[in-house]
Design an enzyme around this catalytic site. Structure first.
Site, PDB file in Angstrom:
ATOM      1  N   PHE A  11       4.781  -3.361   4.542  1.00  0.00           N
ATOM      2  CA  PHE A  11       3.430  -3.812   4.197  1.00  0.00           C
ATOM      3  C   PHE A  11       3.138  -3.599   2.724  1.00  0.00           C
ATOM      4  O   PHE A  11       3.330  -2.496   2.188  1.00  0.00           O
ATOM      5  CB  PHE A  11       2.376  -3.022   4.994  1.00  0.00           C
ATOM      6  CG  PHE A  11       2.142  -3.527   6.379  1.00  0.00           C
ATOM      7  CD1 PHE A  11       1.239  -4.563   6.618  1.00  0.00           C
ATOM      8  CD2 PHE A  11       2.824  -2.972   7.449  1.00  0.00           C
ATOM      9  CE1 PHE A  11       1.024  -5.029   7.909  1.00  0.00           C
ATOM     10  CE2 PHE A  11       2.617  -3.428   8.741  1.00  0.00           C
ATOM     11  CZ  PHE A  11       1.711  -4.469   8.976  1.00  0.00           C
ATOM     12  N   ASP A  12       2.683  -4.659   2.069  1.00  0.00           N
ATOM     13  CA  ASP A  12       1.932  -4.456   0.842  1.00  0.00           C
ATOM     14  C   ASP A  12       0.660  -3.715   1.250  1.00  0.00           C
ATOM     15  O   ASP A  12       0.157  -3.899   2.366  1.00  0.00           O
ATOM     16  CB  ASP A  12       1.595  -5.807   0.215  1.00  0.00           C
ATOM     17  CG  ASP A  12       0.685  -5.669  -0.982  1.00  0.00           C
ATOM     18  OD1 ASP A  12       0.992  -4.872  -1.867  1.00  0.00           O
ATOM     19  OD2 ASP A  12      -0.351  -6.360  -1.003  1.00  0.00           O
ATOM     20  N   VAL A  13       0.129  -2.897   0.373  1.00  0.00           N
ATOM     21  CA  VAL A  13      -1.019  -2.070   0.740  1.00  0.00           C
ATOM     22  C   VAL A  13      -2.306  -2.564   0.085  1.00  0.00           C
ATOM     23  O   VAL A  13      -3.298  -2.861   0.760  1.00  0.00           O
ATOM     24  CB  VAL A  13      -0.761  -0.586   0.378  1.00  0.00           C
ATOM     25  CG1 VAL A  13      -1.975   0.272   0.733  1.00  0.00           C
ATOM     26  CG2 VAL A  13       0.473  -0.075   1.124  1.00  0.00           C
ATOM     27  N   THR A  16      -3.890  -6.047   1.132  1.00  0.00           N
ATOM     28  CA  THR A  16      -3.453  -6.417   2.476  1.00  0.00           C
ATOM     29  C   THR A  16      -4.063  -5.488   3.522  1.00  0.00           C
ATOM     30  O   THR A  16      -4.581  -5.945   4.549  1.00  0.00           O
ATOM     31  CB  THR A  16      -1.918  -6.367   2.569  1.00  0.00           C
ATOM     32  OG1 THR A  16      -1.354  -7.242   1.588  1.00  0.00           O
ATOM     33  CG2 THR A  16      -1.435  -6.783   3.954  1.00  0.00           C
ATOM     34  N   LYS A 152       7.146  -4.965  -7.793  1.00  0.00           N
ATOM     35  CA  LYS A 152       7.255  -6.297  -7.212  1.00  0.00           C
ATOM     36  C   LYS A 152       6.592  -7.263  -8.198  1.00  0.00           C
ATOM     37  O   LYS A 152       5.592  -6.901  -8.795  1.00  0.00           O
ATOM     38  CB  LYS A 152       6.519  -6.370  -5.871  1.00  0.00           C
ATOM     39  CG  LYS A 152       7.064  -5.474  -4.781  1.00  0.00           C
ATOM     40  CD  LYS A 152       6.160  -5.493  -3.531  1.00  0.00           C
ATOM     41  CE  LYS A 152       4.799  -4.875  -3.819  1.00  0.00           C
ATOM     42  NZ  LYS A 152       3.916  -4.868  -2.628  1.00  0.00           N
TER      43      LYS A 152
END
Length: 240
Positions: A11-13, A16, A152
């Site tokens: 998961f991106d945090v 998101t 990223k």
């Protein structure tokens, strides 16, 4: 994408699971009032996105957390307002108060019953510690910018992820709202992707820079509850 091969949800945090746009505007409105200035929510978010888009080009190794004071300085300058270092650092530290999306805590708890959950974030370890508390400590493992050394969408993040988790590409589904930081690079690396489109009911890209690119994802949902439904194993066929 074969659901039966997926064992891990990365998961991106920020954006998101954590509603950073609400956190940003809730910090800025009092600050702007103190400076006798009024800026609407979407303009604050657009200015944030523009500043965030510029900084990683010259500082690809800088964690998102460390970018926040510089982003604040850029926003203050764009509005012709003065700001000191204490205000820039206070904006960074507001991460502690950024709220989770309403579905995040219960949704992650449900998903944890079936999958290994891993945070993959451009924030540093300190910031993820704050956000992890907000989310109810849902992660089995974490990968932060200061661990990898780059942000990223650099593919080295995904290489680090596979190595740390001891996983194969086909075992991972990466879940994110940002095409800019996550979905395009993860898909190009060969990972299955789920777009959690948090801004589906609003125009524009908010605080996320716009790549101008389209991306094909394996799943496209608007919430964690929709993601949970999409990941439900098929029911066995009933035979008469």
């Amino acid at each position: 994408m074969r659901l039966d091969t997926i064992t891990t949800l990365t998961f991106d945090v920020v954006g998101t699971l954590i509603d950073f746009e609400t956190g940003i505007v809730e910090w800025y409105h009092p600050w702007l009032r103190r400076h006798r200035q009024r800026v609407d929510d979407e303009e604050i978010l657009r200015a944030f996105a523009a500043a965030e888009h510029r900084l990683p080009r010259s500082n690809p190794e800088m964690p998102f957390t460390s970018m926040l004071p510089r982003i604040h300085d850029a926003l203050a300058e764009s509005w012709s307002l003065e700001s000191d270092e204490s205000e820039s650092l206070d904006f960074r530290d507001s991460i502690r108060d950024w709220p989770a999306f309403a579905d995040a805590v219960t949704g992650l708890r449900t998903l944890h019953g079936r999958f290994r959950l891993v945070a993959v974030t451009n924030a540093d370890s300190w910031a993820l510690e704050q956000m992890g508390r907000t989310l109810g400590e849902p992660f089995d493992d974490v990968i932060t910018c200061d661990m990898v050394g780059v942000n990223k969408p650099d593919t080295r993040v995904w290489e680090f992820t596979l190595d740390r988790l001891g996983a194969k590409r086909e075992q991972i589904l990466h879940c994110a709202q940002s095409k800019y930081n996550d979905l395009i690079s993860a898909r190009n690396f060969g990972l299955a992707t789920a777009w959690i489109e948090r801004r589906h009911d609003r125009e524009g890209n908010g605080a996320t820079p716009d790549t101008g690119e389209s991306v094909k994802t394996n799943l496209h949902v608007h919430s964690l509850s929709e993601l949970i439904s999409a990941l439900e194993p098929p029911k066995p066929e009933e035979h008469p």
